[in-house]
Design a protein around this motif. Structure first.
Motif, PDB file in Angstrom:
ATOM      1  N   THR A   1       0.861  -1.176   0.000  1.00 56.71           N
ATOM      2  CA  THR A   1       0.000   0.000   0.000  1.00 56.71           C
ATOM      3  C   THR A   1       0.905   1.235   0.000  1.00 56.71           C
ATOM      4  O   THR A   1       2.127   1.125   0.105  1.00 56.71           O
ATOM      5  CB  THR A   1      -0.891   0.035   1.249  1.00 56.71           C
ATOM      6  OG1 THR A   1      -0.056   0.124   2.404  1.00 56.71           O
ATOM      7  CG2 THR A   1      -1.792  -1.192   1.339  1.00 56.71           C
ATOM      8  N   ALA A   2       0.295   2.404  -0.080  1.00 58.10           N
ATOM      9  CA  ALA A   2       1.076   3.642  -0.016  1.00 58.10           C
ATOM     10  C   ALA A   2       1.850   3.716   1.301  1.00 58.10           C
ATOM     11  O   ALA A   2       3.002   4.158   1.346  1.00 58.10           O
ATOM     12  CB  ALA A   2       0.158   4.851  -0.169  1.00 58.10           C
ATOM     13  N   LYS A   3       1.232   3.247   2.376  1.00 58.96           N
ATOM     14  CA  LYS A   3       1.885   3.236   3.690  1.00 58.96           C
ATOM     15  C   LYS A   3       3.116   2.328   3.682  1.00 58.96           C
ATOM     16  O   LYS A   3       4.159   2.670   4.230  1.00 58.96           O
ATOM     17  CB  LYS A   3       0.869   2.773   4.740  1.00 58.96           C
ATOM     18  CG  LYS A   3       1.352   2.777   6.155  1.00 58.96           C
ATOM     19  CD  LYS A   3       0.223   2.330   7.080  1.00 58.96           C
ATOM     20  CE  LYS A   3       0.655   2.262   8.519  1.00 58.96           C
ATOM     21  NZ  LYS A   3      -0.431   1.800   9.393  1.00 58.96           N
ATOM     22  N   GLY A   4       3.001   1.170   3.038  1.00 57.96           N
ATOM     23  CA  GLY A   4       4.129   0.247   2.942  1.00 57.96           C
ATOM     24  C   GLY A   4       5.239   0.775   2.060  1.00 57.96           C
ATOM     25  O   GLY A   4       6.417   0.643   2.384  1.00 57.96           O
ATOM     26  N   ARG A   5       4.860   1.387   0.928  1.00 55.01           N
ATOM     27  CA  ARG A   5       5.867   1.968   0.029  1.00 55.01           C
ATOM     28  C   ARG A   5       6.626   3.093   0.718  1.00 55.01           C
ATOM     29  O   ARG A   5       7.828   3.230   0.553  1.00 55.01           O
ATOM     30  CB  ARG A   5       5.207   2.494  -1.248  1.00 55.01           C
ATOM     31  CG  ARG A   5       4.935   1.440  -2.282  1.00 55.01           C
ATOM     32  CD  ARG A   5       4.527   2.041  -3.605  1.00 55.01           C
ATOM     33  NE  ARG A   5       3.464   3.035  -3.515  1.00 55.01           N
ATOM     34  CZ  ARG A   5       2.165   2.768  -3.498  1.00 55.01           C
ATOM     35  NH1 ARG A   5       1.766   1.516  -3.573  1.00 55.01           N
ATOM     36  NH2 ARG A   5       1.266   3.727  -3.421  1.00 55.01           N
ATOM     37  N   GLU A   6       5.900   3.889   1.482  1.00 51.46           N
ATOM     38  CA  GLU A   6       6.524   5.009   2.188  1.00 51.46           C
ATOM     39  C   GLU A   6       7.605   4.527   3.150  1.00 51.46           C
ATOM     40  O   GLU A   6       8.632   5.175   3.327  1.00 51.46           O
ATOM     41  CB  GLU A   6       5.438   5.763   2.954  1.00 51.46           C
ATOM     42  CG  GLU A   6       5.903   6.987   3.677  1.00 51.46           C
ATOM     43  CD  GLU A   6       4.760   7.673   4.398  1.00 51.46           C
ATOM     44  OE1 GLU A   6       4.882   7.865   5.621  1.00 51.46           O
ATOM     45  OE2 GLU A   6       3.756   8.003   3.747  1.00 51.46           O
ATOM     46  N   LEU A   7       7.386   3.377   3.754  1.00 54.54           N
ATOM     47  CA  LEU A   7       8.344   2.841   4.717  1.00 54.54           C
ATOM     48  C   LEU A   7       9.652   2.418   4.061  1.00 54.54           C
ATOM     49  O   LEU A   7      10.723   2.629   4.618  1.00 54.54           O
ATOM     50  CB  LEU A   7       7.711   1.666   5.474  1.00 54.54           C
ATOM     51  CG  LEU A   7       8.512   1.118   6.634  1.00 54.54           C
ATOM     52  CD1 LEU A   7       8.549   2.129   7.773  1.00 54.54           C
ATOM     53  CD2 LEU A   7       7.896  -0.171   7.123  1.00 54.54           C
ATOM     54  N   VAL A   8       9.581   1.828   2.869  1.00 55.21           N
ATOM     55  CA  VAL A   8      10.800   1.302   2.245  1.00 55.21           C
ATOM     56  C   VAL A   8      11.408   2.209   1.191  1.00 55.21           C
ATOM     57  O   VAL A   8      12.595   2.105   0.902  1.00 55.21           O
ATOM     58  CB  VAL A   8      10.595  -0.102   1.627  1.00 55.21           C
ATOM     59  CG1 VAL A   8      10.315  -1.119   2.690  1.00 55.21           C
ATOM     60  CG2 VAL A   8       9.533  -0.103   0.566  1.00 55.21           C
ATOM     61  N   ARG A   9      10.643   3.075   0.603  1.00 61.89           N
ATOM     62  CA  ARG A   9      11.162   3.923  -0.480  1.00 61.89           C
ATOM     63  C   ARG A   9      11.643   5.255   0.071  1.00 61.89           C
ATOM     64  O   ARG A   9      11.095   6.305  -0.222  1.00 61.89           O
ATOM     65  CB  ARG A   9      10.107   4.118  -1.559  1.00 61.89           C
ATOM     66  CG  ARG A   9       9.751   2.816  -2.258  1.00 61.89           C
ATOM     67  CD  ARG A   9       8.691   2.988  -3.286  1.00 61.89           C
ATOM     68  NE  ARG A   9       9.169   3.610  -4.494  1.00 61.89           N
ATOM     69  CZ  ARG A   9       9.782   2.995  -5.493  1.00 61.89           C
ATOM     70  NH1 ARG A   9      10.016   1.712  -5.409  1.00 61.89           N
ATOM     71  NH2 ARG A   9      10.164   3.651  -6.561  1.00 61.89           N
ATOM     72  N   ARG A  10      12.700   5.192   0.872  1.00 65.04           N
ATOM     73  CA  ARG A  10      13.261   6.389   1.481  1.00 65.04           C
ATOM     74  C   ARG A  10      14.780   6.334   1.420  1.00 65.04           C
ATOM     75  O   ARG A  10      15.343   5.290   1.118  1.00 65.04           O
ATOM     76  CB  ARG A  10      12.809   6.521   2.935  1.00 65.04           C
ATOM     77  CG  ARG A  10      13.152   5.295   3.789  1.00 65.04           C
ATOM     78  CD  ARG A  10      12.564   5.447   5.180  1.00 65.04           C
ATOM     79  NE  ARG A  10      12.488   4.176   5.850  1.00 65.04           N
ATOM     80  CZ  ARG A  10      13.436   3.683   6.634  1.00 65.04           C
ATOM     81  NH1 ARG A  10      14.526   4.344   6.876  1.00 65.04           N
ATOM     82  NH2 ARG A  10      13.282   2.500   7.195  1.00 65.04           N
TER      83      ARG A  10
END
Length: 101
Positions: A69-78
């Motif tokens: 989800t967007a929440k999951g992507r935000e966690l790893v795509r940093r």
């Protein structure tokens, strides 16, 4: 040992959509060997999978198959990690195409 949730989501980001079994299978290709071995031996990927599903980091797209989800992507795509994930996805897709020829 690294954060199992982060490791699970990072592998899923590369292979998505995928099942927890796919994450376990591709973990040695995406993560450092000692990290993937420790997480596989302890069953941490299964726990991280349950946690991610329960807390909205993944979305079930088919029975047993998940996508970030967007929440999951935000966690790893940093922190520049998104470039590495995109490169790994590209090489994985190229490798899979070779197998189908």
């Amino acid at each position: 040992m690294s954060d199992p949730l982060f490791a699970y989501l990072a592998v899923l980001a590369v292979i998505q959509p995928g099942r927890v079994q796919d994450v376990e299978r591709f973990a040695p290709e995406v993560l450092p060997p000692e990290t993937s071995e420790a997480l596989l031996a302890s069953g941490a990927f299964r726990e991280a999978h349950s946690f991610a599903s329960l807390h909205g980091y993944t979305l079930q797209v088919r029975r047993g198959t998940y996508f970030l989800t967007a929440k999951g992507r935000e966690l790893v795509r940093r922190d520049g990690l998104h470039k590495e994930i995109d490169n790994l996805r590209m090489f994985l897709m190229k490798d899979q195409r070779k197998k189908y020829k």
